[in-house]
Write an enzyme that holds these catalytic residues in place. Sequence first.
Site, PDB file in Angstrom:
ATOM      1  CG  ASN A   1      -2.110   1.228   1.148  1.00  0.00           C
ATOM      2  OD1 ASN A   1      -1.258   2.747   2.100  1.00  0.00           O
ATOM      3  ND2 ASN A   1      -2.982   1.610   1.117  1.00  0.00           N
TER       4      ASN A   1
HETATM    5  C1  LIG Z   1      -2.825  -3.073   2.458  1.00  0.00           C
HETATM    6  C2  LIG Z   1      -3.420  -2.138   3.070  1.00  0.00           C
HETATM    7  N1  LIG Z   1      -2.767  -1.487   3.464  1.00  0.00           N
HETATM    8  C3  LIG Z   1      -3.301  -0.053   4.083  1.00  0.00           C
HETATM    9  C4  LIG Z   1      -4.455   0.632   4.132  1.00  0.00           C
HETATM   10  C5  LIG Z   1      -4.252   2.039   4.455  1.00  0.00           C
HETATM   11  O1  LIG Z   1      -5.073   1.611   5.416  1.00  0.00           O
HETATM   12  P1  LIG Z   1      -5.373   2.917   6.761  1.00  0.00           P
HETATM   13  O2  LIG Z   1      -5.888   3.636   5.509  1.00  0.00           O
HETATM   14  O3  LIG Z   1      -5.770   2.318   7.906  1.00  0.00           O
HETATM   15  O4  LIG Z   1      -4.136   3.579   6.856  1.00  0.00           O
HETATM   16  C6  LIG Z   1      -4.762  -0.446   3.013  1.00  0.00           C
HETATM   17  C7  LIG Z   1      -6.769   0.729   3.158  1.00  0.00           C
HETATM   18  O5  LIG Z   1      -6.931   0.349   1.687  1.00  0.00           O
HETATM   19  C8  LIG Z   1      -4.740  -1.432   2.650  1.00  0.00           C
HETATM   20  O6  LIG Z   1      -5.732  -1.570   1.461  1.00  0.00           O
END
Ligand SMILES: Cc1ncc(COP(=O)(O)O)c(C=O)c1O
Length: 501
Positions: free
Chosen positions: A192
Amino acid sequence: MDVEEFREFGKAAIDLIADYMENIRARDVLPSVEPGYLVNSLPPEAPEEPEQWKDVLHDFTHFILPGITHWHSPRFHAFYPTGTSFASLVGSILSNGLGVIGFSWMSSPACTELEVVTMNWLGKLLGLPEQFLNCSTGPGGGVIQGSASEATLVGLLAAKDRTVRRIKQTNPDLDEGFIKAKLIAYSSDQSNSSVEKAGLLGSMKMRLLKTDADGKLRGDTLKKAFEEDQEQGLIPCYCVATLGTTGTCAFDPLYEIGPLCNEYNVWLHVDAAYAGAAFTCPEYRHLMNGVEYVDSFDVNAHKWMLVNFDCSCMWVKNGYDLIKTFDVQRIYLDDLENSNKIPDYRHWQLPLGRKFRALKLWTVLRIYGTEGIRSHIRNQIGLAKYFAQLMQPDDRFVIEPEPAMGLVCFRLTEGDKVTKKLLDNLTEKKKVFMVAGSYHNRYMIRFVICSRNTKKEDVDYSWNKIKEEVDCLCPVNIHTKKYKVPVMKNIDAVKSNEKSK
Ligand SMILES: Cc1ncc(COP(=O)(O)O)c(C=O)c1O
C-alpha cells in the site's frame, strides 16, 4: 444547548441515520456535485448567534448529504470496505459521550483496560500466537492505532530504535546518526502507498521489491536484496509484508520472509489491513503461516470487521520495543506506579492523546459475537464468488487474477482502452462505483463487496449494470458467436479469446 435539547437532537440524528441506511438503495452511489458546491453554498463566517438544532439537521440533509459518496451503498464496490454497524455507532456515541483521553491508566482506567481486554479477545479470534497477547506471560500485547498507516510507521520507528540499540551494544562509539543513515527498509511493489510513506516520514530508504507473477514478495528476492545492501555497507532494518495487497489481495508468504528477517535481525511488520479480518475464520489461517516469526501485525477492524473508522488493531511481540522508542517523560504525565502493571498506551503510539476506541470494538464483538463476525466475512466472500460466477461464462470478460476474499478483478478481452471506457461510463452514471487497478501491466477493474448491506440482489444489480454497459461497448455478435451461450467454467479457463492491448 441544554440536556433536554441534546436528547431531542441526538434522537433525531439517530433517526436520520437509521432512515438513511434503510433507504440507501434509493440513492446513486456517487454524488452529483461539482468541486466548490459546498464552499459556495455555506456562509463564509461561523454564525454569530446560536442556531437551532433543527436548522442544523435541515442543512445536513440539504447541503451535506448531496455531497456524500455512499460508502455503505450495496453498490459501492471501490477500494476496500470501510466498516460500520449499528453496534459500532452506539459504541462511538458512548465513547464520544464520555469524551475521555486515555494516554495512561490513571487518565481513564477503563479506557486502557477495555483496550487490553478487547485486543486479547480479537487476537485470539484471529488465531494469533499467544506471545502477541497482553494476557501472555511475555512482553507482547495489542494496541489500537488510528490507521494501518500509523501502525506501519510505528513499526518502522521501533525497528529503527531497536537496530540502533543492537548495533551500539557491540559498537558503542559509533555515532547514532551515522547508523541511522545506513538503515534500509523493504516491502513489495504491491504494498500500500502508506508503506512507502512510512519510509518518507521515518527517514528510512524503502526498497519496493519486485513481486512474483502472483503479486507476492518471495523469500529469495528479499534475501538477494539484504545481501546486495549489506555489500554496499547498508543495514537491513525493517520489512513490511502484506497479507491482502490493495491491488489484487495477494498474500506474501510469511513462512519464507519470516525466517529470513529473523536471521538478518530485520523487524518484520505485517500489514493485513483488509484481509486480516478473514483470519477470524479458521479456513483462511493458512494464509498467515509463518506469523510466529513476525514482530508486529496489524489488521484494520475499521475495514472489514464492522467497526467504524478509526480502529486499527496492532499487536507486537515485545511491547518494550515500543516503550523504549516512544517513552518521553514529563512530571504531569507521571503514572509510574501503574505503568508497571498495565500498558501505558501513550508509549505505544505516535500522539499523546488517544480516544476510547475500544468501546466500539467491544460493542461490535458483543453484539455480533464471534460467530456473527465470521458469518459476515463468509457471506461477503460468498457474494464475491457469486459475482465471479455471473461473469465467468461471458467471454467478453477476463477474471484475473483468481478472486480473493471479497475482491474480483476483471478486464475486457477487447483491450485496456475499452476496459477503461467501461469504468468511465459506469462512474459517470453513478449507479455502481468501482476503481481501476493493474495486473501484469494490464488495466483492470476491481470489484469489491464492501457494504455490509450488500445482498445477492445487489450483486445482480451491479452485474446487470456492468453487462448493460458492455453490451453497448462490445455488442454480442450472434453470427461469430463471440459471446457464447453461458456455460460454467473454471475461472482459470476464462482466458481465451483475448486481444492484445
Ligand atoms: C493493504 C492496505 N494497507 C494499508 C491501507 C491503508 O489503511 P489506513 O487507511 O488504515 O491507513 C490499506 C487501505 O486500503 C490497505 O489496503
